[in-house]
Enzyme design. Structure first.
Site, short mmCIF file in Angstrom:
data_model
loop_
_atom_site.label_atom_id
_atom_site.label_comp_id
_atom_site.label_asym_id
_atom_site.label_seq_id
_atom_site.Cartn_x
_atom_site.Cartn_y
_atom_site.Cartn_z
CG HIS A 158 60.71 -24.45 -45.23
ND1 HIS A 158 60.63 -24.78 -43.91
CD2 HIS A 158 60.96 -23.11 -45.28
CE1 HIS A 158 60.80 -23.69 -43.17
NE2 HIS A 158 61.01 -22.67 -43.97
CB SER A 288 67.00 -50.04 -61.99
OG SER A 288 65.80 -50.79 -61.96
#
Length: 483
Positions: A158, A288
């Site tokens: 999870h 970026s």
């Protein structure tokens, strides 16, 4: 390069030259001609004659063979403008180059003889190319798993911290899914058959006429064509086309590969966020336009992006297969030429990216250890409790005390931003009878990975390596990817 019209990014950015050739016009139309040659040669070898005179001669077949590769596209295109039929346009163009054989090209066949058989041939070649790349991805991952089989890492369920595993064991989970894909791919390839020459509704009525009702001779046509084209058999029954269910099976194999690649790429993206494992990052690569420090996992993101396209693309052949009417409709054609080709091209790009990423994966053991050690005290509590019981403690009382101390340590980490101080809290509790030094001795990560290293060795040696050994002639390719 033309800049005023749409160009598919699959050919410009993603798919390899090899796969693009398989779905090229040259491959398609040279295969058409090879099929016409196979048909004419088969009819000649079976003694097709009229009034005792051979209808097809070796001279005609040789003439067809001499022009199998040099396609006169200009003639075919001009003819198609007039007759609006691609197959007949290419029959005409071929006949212009082969005047002696012009009258026997496509004899007894319908358009699907060249169209469908070519599609099966192309799909099989596409699957074989993907198979080679899939084997190489598995090989690279196997080496990675073996190298990192003993490196403990925090496992997640999870995406919450769970019992430790090893970096190599995690990689075997990726391998196992690709191995399942390889099994599926091999099965589909092994069952692929040509359409053969079945006629307009699959009854071979034209051959009944050509061979004067000789059933025994007609039975030999499809097997002979299959052998000439490198297949073991043709489909036993069909309408005008091969069942479009074959396209569905092929597309499902592509979707399976895509799903496996997507799962792996997601894991790598999350690990790169954690700074534990990183995909290759080139020296001059820009992450970026605004944030110069960024190292985005763009290859893994591209894998996920293309994989989603392939998985959704598999719906096209499924719906097309389900909606075919009786012996033939043509609502499959436009969809099929898009969905099948693009599914292959995209999957090809996915596997090239996978190979590139796995070949250059960077592992950061110190970061991995730091994160694992921050959580390990919680995971070591059962061992600590057992040691305390050996020193005379009460198991039930100690269990409750560890539970409360674990909550306290968790709050210290989450609410105060501190380090995990569970060991210190246990050492301060006299009921455990353990010093901080005693407790730290339990903090060897390798004690908590279970059978992971053994499982890696066993899986690789018994399952993966035998498959790779059987395919060793395919191993060694390196992927070239576009920007």
């Amino acid at each position: 390069m033309e800049t005023n019209r749409y160009i598919s990014p699959l050919s410009e950015r993603y798919a390899s030259k090899e796969m693009q050739y398989i779905f090229s016009q040259d491959k398609k139309f040279t295969t058409w001609r090879k099929l016409w040659i196979a048909l004419a040669e088969t009819e000649m070898e079976l003694g097709l004659s009229e009034n005792g005179k051979p209808v097809i001669t070796q001279e005609m077949v040789d003439e067809l063979k001499s022009h199998a590769e040099d396609i006169n596209y200009d003639v075919a295109k001009e003819r198609e403008k007039q007759v609006r039929h691609d197959v007949m346009s290419h029959v005409y163009a071929y006949g212009q180059q082969c005047p002696k054989a012009a009258g026997i090209i496509h004899l007894g066949a319908t358009s699907c003889y060249v169209g469908d058989n070519t599609d099966v041939i192309i799909m099989r070649e596409g699957l074989l190319l993907l198979r080679k790349k899939l084997v190489n991805v598995i090989s690279e991952l196997a080496d990675f798993a073996e190298k990192n089989k003993d490196l403990p890492t925090l496992a997640f369920t999870h995406f919450q911290p769970a019992q430790p595993t090893t970096v190599g064991k995690r990689a075997t989970l990726w391998i196992n899914e690709f191995m399942m894909d390889l099994e599926d791919l091999d099965y589909v390839i092994s069952t692929m058959k040509l359409l053969g020459s079945k006629g307009t509704t699959g009854t071979q009525a034209s051959f009944l006429e050509l061979f004067n009702g000789d059933q025994e001779t007609i039975d030999k046509i499809d097997p002979m064509i299959a052998k000439k084209m490198g297949f073991e058999a043709c489909v036993p029954v069909s309408g005008q086309t091969y069942s479009r269910k074959l396209d569905t099976r092929v597309a499902n194999v592509l979707a399976g590969i895509a799903a496996s690649a997507h799962k792996m790429s997601n894991d790598i993206r999350l690990l790169q966020h954690l700074k534990e494992v990183e995909e290759p990052f080139e020296k001059n690569q820009i992450g970026s336009s605004a944030m110069a420090y960024k190292r985005n996992p763009m290859r893994s993101e591209r894998i996920a992006s293309l994989s989603r396209y392939v998985m959704i693309d598999a719906l096209n052949p499924a719906i097309t297969s389900a909606t075919q009417w009786f012996e033939r409709t043509l609502d499959d054609s436009a969809n099929k030429r898009l969905s099948i080709a693009e599914g292959f091209l995209a999957t090809d790009g996915v596997l090239d990216l996978c190979m590139n990423v796995v070949d250059g994966l960077v592992v950061y053991p110190k970061v991995i250890k730091k994160r694992l050690m921050s959580e390990l005290p919680f995971m070591a509590t059962e061992n600590i409790m057992m040691d305390a019981v050996k020193n005379g403690g009460n198991r039930q009382e100690l269990h409750e005390e560890i539970r409360q101390l674990s909550m306290k340590a968790g709050a210290h980490v989450k609410e105060e931003g501190g380090d995990n101080n569970l060991l210190e809290l246990i050492a301060e509790d006299d009921r455990f009878g353990l010093s901080l030094e005693d407790l730290k001795e339990t903090m060897d990560p390798s004690r908590y990975v279970g059978r992971a290293p053994y499982q890696v060795d066993k899986y690789l040696s018994e399952v993966v390596r035998p498959v790779l050994e059987a395919n060793k002639e395919l191993i060694g390719m390196h992927a070239e990817i576009n920007v």
